[in-house]
Design a protein around this motif. Structure first.
Motif, PDB file in Angstrom:
ATOM      1  N   UNK A   1       0.821  -1.212   0.000  1.00 54.37           N
ATOM      2  CA  UNK A   1       0.000   0.000   0.000  1.00 54.37           C
ATOM      3  C   UNK A   1       0.850   1.254   0.000  1.00 54.37           C
ATOM      4  N   UNK A   2       2.162   1.066   0.202  1.00 57.15           N
ATOM      5  CA  UNK A   2       3.052   2.228   0.228  1.00 57.15           C
ATOM      6  C   UNK A   2       3.143   2.897  -1.136  1.00 57.15           C
ATOM      7  N   UNK A   3       2.966   2.106  -2.205  1.00 56.30           N
ATOM      8  CA  UNK A   3       2.990   2.652  -3.563  1.00 56.30           C
ATOM      9  C   UNK A   3       1.719   2.218  -4.283  1.00 56.30           C
ATOM     10  N   UNK A   4       0.613   2.895  -3.984  1.00 57.23           N
ATOM     11  CA  UNK A   4      -0.688   2.487  -4.540  1.00 57.23           C
ATOM     12  C   UNK A   4      -0.900   2.996  -5.962  1.00 57.23           C
ATOM     13  N   UNK A   5       0.007   2.634  -6.853  1.00 58.46           N
ATOM     14  CA  UNK A   5      -0.113   3.004  -8.262  1.00 58.46           C
ATOM     15  C   UNK A   5       0.705   1.995  -9.053  1.00 58.46           C
ATOM     16  N   UNK A   6       0.448   1.917 -10.337  1.00 62.53           N
ATOM     17  CA  UNK A   6       1.195   0.988 -11.185  1.00 62.53           C
ATOM     18  C   UNK A   6       2.204   1.762 -12.026  1.00 62.53           C
ATOM     19  N   UNK A   7       3.294   1.101 -12.379  1.00 57.45           N
ATOM     20  CA  UNK A   7       4.340   1.745 -13.161  1.00 57.45           C
ATOM     21  C   UNK A   7       4.715   0.881 -14.354  1.00 57.45           C
TER      22      UNK A   7
ATOM     23  N   UNK B   1      -3.214   4.739 -11.984  1.00 63.51           N
ATOM     24  CA  UNK B   1      -4.046   4.035 -11.009  1.00 63.51           C
ATOM     25  C   UNK B   1      -3.771   4.531  -9.587  1.00 63.51           C
ATOM     26  N   UNK B   2      -4.379   3.851  -8.628  1.00 68.69           N
ATOM     27  CA  UNK B   2      -4.216   4.249  -7.233  1.00 68.69           C
ATOM     28  C   UNK B   2      -4.668   5.678  -6.997  1.00 68.69           C
ATOM     29  N   UNK B   3      -3.888   6.413  -6.230  1.00 74.53           N
ATOM     30  CA  UNK B   3      -4.273   7.779  -5.878  1.00 74.53           C
ATOM     31  C   UNK B   3      -4.285   8.696  -7.103  1.00 74.53           C
ATOM     32  N   UNK B   4      -3.635   8.273  -8.200  1.00 74.28           N
ATOM     33  CA  UNK B   4      -3.587   9.091  -9.410  1.00 74.28           C
ATOM     34  C   UNK B   4      -4.912   9.088 -10.164  1.00 74.28           C
ATOM     35  N   UNK B   5      -5.830   8.200  -9.774  1.00 76.48           N
ATOM     36  CA  UNK B   5      -7.134   8.193 -10.428  1.00 76.48           C
ATOM     37  C   UNK B   5      -7.960   9.423 -10.077  1.00 76.48           C
TER      38      UNK B   5
ATOM     39  N   UNK C   1       8.885  11.235  -3.798  1.00 72.36           N
ATOM     40  CA  UNK C   1       9.503   9.909  -3.823  1.00 72.36           C
ATOM     41  C   UNK C   1       8.863   8.982  -4.853  1.00 72.36           C
ATOM     42  N   UNK C   2       7.766   9.408  -5.464  1.00 71.22           N
ATOM     43  CA  UNK C   2       7.145   8.593  -6.511  1.00 71.22           C
ATOM     44  C   UNK C   2       8.018   8.532  -7.759  1.00 71.22           C
ATOM     45  N   UNK C   3       8.720   9.618  -8.048  1.00 73.25           N
ATOM     46  CA  UNK C   3       9.456   9.722  -9.303  1.00 73.25           C
ATOM     47  C   UNK C   3      10.743   8.903  -9.266  1.00 73.25           C
TER      48      UNK C   3
ATOM     49  N   UNK D   1     -12.471   5.359 -22.847  1.00 73.91           N
ATOM     50  CA  UNK D   1     -12.518   6.106 -21.587  1.00 73.91           C
ATOM     51  C   UNK D   1     -11.338   7.066 -21.478  1.00 73.91           C
ATOM     52  N   UNK D   2     -11.456   8.010 -20.586  1.00 79.31           N
ATOM     53  CA  UNK D   2     -10.337   8.883 -20.244  1.00 79.31           C
ATOM     54  C   UNK D   2      -9.559   8.265 -19.084  1.00 79.31           C
ATOM     55  N   UNK D   3      -8.265   8.482 -19.058  1.00 80.84           N
ATOM     56  CA  UNK D   3      -7.446   7.994 -17.952  1.00 80.84           C
ATOM     57  C   UNK D   3      -6.394   9.046 -17.625  1.00 80.84           C
ATOM     58  N   UNK D   4      -5.983   9.042 -16.396  1.00 86.78           N
ATOM     59  CA  UNK D   4      -4.980  10.008 -15.931  1.00 86.78           C
ATOM     60  C   UNK D   4      -3.634   9.288 -15.849  1.00 86.78           C
ATOM     61  N   UNK D   5      -2.623   9.865 -16.458  1.00 85.66           N
ATOM     62  CA  UNK D   5      -1.292   9.292 -16.413  1.00 85.66           C
ATOM     63  C   UNK D   5      -0.256  10.345 -16.082  1.00 85.66           C
ATOM     64  N   UNK D   6       0.767   9.920 -15.361  1.00 86.03           N
ATOM     65  CA  UNK D   6       1.915  10.785 -15.064  1.00 86.03           C
ATOM     66  C   UNK D   6       3.132  10.114 -15.693  1.00 86.03           C
ATOM     67  N   UNK D   7       3.926  10.899 -16.396  1.00 92.62           N
ATOM     68  CA  UNK D   7       5.054  10.351 -17.147  1.00 92.62           C
ATOM     69  C   UNK D   7       6.346  11.101 -16.854  1.00 92.62           C
ATOM     70  N   UNK D   8       7.442  10.343 -16.868  1.00 87.42           N
ATOM     71  CA  UNK D   8       8.785  10.935 -16.874  1.00 87.42           C
ATOM     72  C   UNK D   8       9.465  10.522 -18.182  1.00 87.42           C
ATOM     73  N   UNK D   9       9.798  11.493 -18.997  1.00 88.86           N
ATOM     74  CA  UNK D   9      10.470  11.219 -20.269  1.00 88.86           C
ATOM     75  C   UNK D   9      11.625  12.207 -20.441  1.00 88.86           C
TER      76      UNK D   9
END
Length: 412
Positions: free
Chosen positions: A175-181, A192-196, A209-211, A275-283
């Motif tokens: 549960x410490x990282x409630x998102x998928x990568x 996913x997770x809190x990013x929804x 610390x997510x990044x 559907x729409x989805x929320x994503x966070x990216x590092x590029x």
């Protein structure tokens, strides 16, 4: 009789670990696990041992990083690809390569099907299966998340974790990282997770610390750094004068970009499935390369060729995002793109500073920029007579005057 063989796209995470065991039990088949090394780094540690312990009869872990950079990232960047104005398609462009190699393995092993752990709500299922359809229509595809029996057995992650524990499958679910990568050479994505919740702020200090690939712009160095990228026919072939392969270019640019907080994107995008989805990216590296390539084109690319290519960016981006990399229309567009890049050669200088990629100079032996013609001073070449603009404007204004006259007469 020999058992049937199924090639599974295997990451070692909770889903594919459970799926590996479930496939073996459900289909009484021999499961061949396949992992593509496309730049996941330490995520690959221990995967072979884990897959074998979970029930795989054979494991492939193939280093595809060089092919990924040269044959997928570079051609896509030549097209100026940017999905919905923000996304550099890091996950999208990796899927056709993974599926292509799965098909190769399936044929070599005599497998009757390939399988993946993509959900029925996402884009990846489409990308994997459209690639398989284009390259090997005779090979079947198993998508457990779309099978009612699988969903009934695993309605949630709790049931999957319990199944893994029952069968002695080591998984990390926290549960410490409630998102998928999803990480590769071009980027890392978070969803996913809190990013929804689209109001959740991943850029807040407490979420730093997510990044993985980059520091925040606030924590980036206070001193700017310059980098020079050398291009030949649309491809970056050297950094700061040092000749490098596409793979080496991406690795070095990722390091540079990450150091300076470059390449973070937070967006709500439109998935192909509706559907729409929320994503966070590092590029980080991709953002630098994209900017440099565009600046190189500005100096060397014919105006009408550039505008034609640009008019196709949205279409090309959709094809990549939606999984049509091996479709005939994408291949046709790529031929046009390749033709447009013949003179995109020279050097671009950029300044990297606190999340920004700033142009700092561009030069080329095939530059279309002529300072004698563009100058606001006297034109020593006599190539441009300012008086010619009078007729040019008059002819372009003709249809506007005619249209205006029609509108005025209607009013009268």
């Amino acid at each position: 009789m020999a058992k049937e063989k199924i090639v599974l796209a295997y990451s070692g995470g909770l889903d594919t670990s459970v799926i590996l065991k479930w496939l073996k039990e459900t289909y009484d088949a021999e499961i061949i696990a396949f992992t593509a090394d496309i730049g996941q780094k330490d995520e690959l540690d221990g995967l072979e041992e884990k897959a074998l312990a979970t029930g795989a009869s054979k494991v492939y872990i193939d280093d595809l990083r060089a092919e990924f950079a040269k044959d997928f990232i570079y051609p896509m960047f030549q097209a100026g690809t940017l999905y919905e104005g923000q996304y550099l398609l890091g996950t999208s462009i990796a899927r056709p390569l993974i599926a292509k190699r799965m098909v190769d393995i399936a044929r070599a092993e005599g497998a009757t099907a390939i399988a993946h752990g993509a959900t029925g709500k996402g884009n990846d299922q489409v990308r994997f299966e459209l690639t398989a359809a284009a390259l090997a229509p005779e090979i079947g595809v198993i998508a457990p998340w779309r099978l009612e029996a699988f969903r009934e057995q695993f309605p949630g992650r709790a049931e999957m974790i319990a199944y893994a524990e029952k069968h002695g499958i080591p998984v990390t679910a926290s549960a410490a990282k409630p998102y998928s990568t999803d990480r590769n050479l071009l980027h890392i994505s978070f969803e996913s997770g809190m990013l929804e919740d689209p109001w959740f702020d991943p850029s807040a200090e407490e979420n730093e610390d997510m990044y993985v690939l980059s520091v925040s712009p606030e924590r980036a160095p206070d001193q700017a750094e310059y980098v020079e990228l050398t291009f030949e026919q649309g491809d970056c072939v050297a950094l700061n004068g040092e000749a490098l392969s596409p793979l080496e270019v991406m690795e070095k640019l990722n390091e540079l970009g990450g150091k300076h907080g470059i390449g973070r994107v937070d967006m709500v995008e439109n998935r192909f499935v509706g559907m729409k989805s929320r994503g966070v990216y590092e590029t980080p590296g991709g953002t630098i390369l994209f900017t440099a390539h565009r600046k190189m084109e500005s100096l060397t690319m014919d105006r009408e060729v550039m505008h034609l290519r640009d008019s196709l960016i949205a279409k090309y981006s959709q094809l990549v995002y939606n999984g049509f990399w091996f479709a005939p229309e994408r291949l046709a567009l790529q031929a046009l793109v390749a033709e447009s890049q013949k003179n995109v050669s020279g050097v671009v200088r950029l300044k990297l500073y606190k999340g920004n990629v700033i142009g700092a100079g561009v030069k080329s032996p095939v530059s279309l920029y002529n300072p004698d013609i563009a100058t606001m001073e006297a034109d020593p070449s006599q190539a441009y007579d300012q008086g010619d603009a009078t007729g040019f404007i008059r002819l372009n204004a003709l249809r506007l005057k005619v249209s205006s006259g029609v509108e005025q007469s209607k009013g009268e």
